[in-house]
Design a protein around this motif. Structure first.
Motif, PDB file in Angstrom:
ATOM      1  N   GLN A  50      33.619 -28.436  -0.014  1.00  0.00           N
ATOM      2  CA  GLN A  50      34.121 -29.564  -0.498  1.00  0.00           C
ATOM      3  C   GLN A  50      35.317 -30.313  -1.455  1.00  0.00           C
ATOM      4  O   GLN A  50      36.199 -31.188  -0.773  1.00  0.00           O
ATOM      5  N   GLN A  67      22.684 -23.815  -3.479  1.00  0.00           N
ATOM      6  CA  GLN A  67      23.374 -24.623  -1.637  1.00  0.00           C
ATOM      7  C   GLN A  67      24.564 -25.773  -2.658  1.00  0.00           C
ATOM      8  O   GLN A  67      25.986 -25.591  -1.739  1.00  0.00           O
ATOM      9  N   GLU A  68      24.135 -27.024  -3.129  1.00  0.00           N
ATOM     10  CA  GLU A  68      24.871 -27.870  -3.537  1.00  0.00           C
ATOM     11  C   GLU A  68      26.141 -27.385  -4.691  1.00  0.00           C
ATOM     12  O   GLU A  68      26.521 -28.287  -4.568  1.00  0.00           O
ATOM     13  N   TYR A  84      24.890 -17.729   2.801  1.00  0.00           N
ATOM     14  CA  TYR A  84      25.072 -19.145   3.011  1.00  0.00           C
ATOM     15  C   TYR A  84      26.258 -18.721   4.106  1.00  0.00           C
ATOM     16  O   TYR A  84      27.621 -18.302   3.778  1.00  0.00           O
ATOM     17  N   GLN A 132      30.434 -27.514   5.556  1.00  0.00           N
ATOM     18  CA  GLN A 132      29.682 -27.988   5.232  1.00  0.00           C
ATOM     19  C   GLN A 132      28.938 -26.473   4.859  1.00  0.00           C
ATOM     20  O   GLN A 132      29.662 -25.347   5.343  1.00  0.00           O
ATOM     21  N   ILE A 190      25.978 -24.224   4.977  1.00  0.00           N
ATOM     22  CA  ILE A 190      24.701 -23.984   6.370  1.00  0.00           C
ATOM     23  C   ILE A 190      23.624 -22.623   5.548  1.00  0.00           C
ATOM     24  O   ILE A 190      24.478 -20.908   5.526  1.00  0.00           O
ATOM     25  N   ASP A 214      31.170 -23.959   6.717  1.00  0.00           N
ATOM     26  CA  ASP A 214      31.287 -23.974   7.699  1.00  0.00           C
ATOM     27  C   ASP A 214      32.368 -24.674   7.085  1.00  0.00           C
ATOM     28  O   ASP A 214      32.530 -26.045   7.571  1.00  0.00           O
ATOM     29  N   LYS A 217      28.104 -26.068  -2.315  1.00  0.00           N
ATOM     30  CA  LYS A 217      28.801 -27.669  -1.340  1.00  0.00           C
ATOM     31  C   LYS A 217      29.877 -28.089  -1.572  1.00  0.00           C
ATOM     32  O   LYS A 217      30.810 -28.409  -1.442  1.00  0.00           O
ATOM     33  N   LYS A 274      35.370 -33.669   2.720  1.00  0.00           N
ATOM     34  CA  LYS A 274      34.101 -33.099   3.329  1.00  0.00           C
ATOM     35  C   LYS A 274      33.800 -33.145   4.705  1.00  0.00           C
ATOM     36  O   LYS A 274      32.472 -32.824   4.555  1.00  0.00           O
TER      37      LYS A 274
END
Length: 256
Positions: free
Chosen positions: A12, A4-5, A30, A20, A22, A33, A8, A17
């Motif tokens: 980003q 997930q990280e 995943y 996101q 989810i 967003d 992300k 930023k």
């Protein structure tokens, strides 16, 4: 860094930023967003599926579902969506937009999927407008044939070798020395169908049959389609609107 990280971080860097990630099924699915919206304000549908070392981006079929609210998802509309998907490196698979990619391509793939969704409604609307115009043209020509030839004109004629009426000829005009098999071709799709119909129907029809096509504008067809059509049919009126007044004279000359 967990999955997930890692996702992300990539997202980003490209979307800011506000983007996101989810988890829907942690380690497997995943949702991204993203600060990207469609014409009515709804957010885009972007998901990342993880299969071991393989990664897939998909909309889970939500683009197709969304389009179905305002459009009938005909074969031509789905073909247009598939064409649009391919243009951006995706494919249409059982109604879903999908693409397999490397783990460092998440942001680029997300951009592609967002682009498809933002363009889809406009592209599909154009296809539907063309289809409606094609149908309007077909109805107009059919009415013109009935007005001019009356009982001599049989619409949607099915030859004896087509009991299920799968290859109907748009119109058969009889009462002259030679019958006329008439195809109406407002578009490439209808032109290709006309060639197939003739191939299937002609063996069961009179060898004297003259095969003619009435296109909206024969020069508006794709070159390959136009060539196939011209090899199979006579086009006495290459542009229907310009030659409509001569319809009876042109066809009667061919049949007499």
């Amino acid at each position: 860094m967990n999955v997930q990280e890692a996702i992300k971080l990539q997202v980003q860097r490209s979307f800011g930023k506000a983007a996101q990630v989810i988890p829907r099924r942690p380690g497997k699915l995943y949702q991204l967003d993203l600060p990207a919206f469609l014409s009515d304000g709804d957010g885009v549908s972007v998901f990342v599926e993880c299969f071991g070392n393989e990664i897939r981006m998909t909309d889970l079929g939500l683009t197709t579902t969304r389009l179905s609210y305002s459009h009938t998802l005909s074969k031509s509309l789905m073909q247009e969506l598939a064409r649009l998907a391919e243009l951006h490196g995706f494919r249409l698979e059982e109604g879903a937009l999908v693409a397999d990619f490397q783990s460092d391509e998440i942001a680029a793939a997300a951009f592609g999927l967002v682009q498809i969704q933002s363009e889809a409604e406009v592209a599909i609307s154009k296809v539907q407008i063309r289809a409606e115009r094609s149908e309007s043209f077909r109805v107009g020509v059919r009415n013109a044939l009935k007005d001019v030839f009356g009982q001599k004109c049989e619409l949607d004629f099915a030859a004896e070798n087509d009991p299920q009426r799968l290859f109907t000829v748009d119109a058969l005009i009889h009462g002259y020395r030679k019958p006329l098999g008439v195809a109406i071709a407002p578009s490439d799709m209808h032109a290709e169908r006309a060639v197939g119909v003739k191939l299937h129907a002609s063996p069961a029809m009179s060898k004297e049959t003259i095969w003619v096509v009435l296109p909206r504008d024969i020069n508006g067809l794709q070159a390959k389609t136009r060539n196939r059509l011209m090899n199979a049919f006579i086009a006495p009126i290459p542009c229907f609107d310009e030659g409509r007044d001569a319809l009876e004279e042109k066809l009667a000359q061919l049949a007499s």
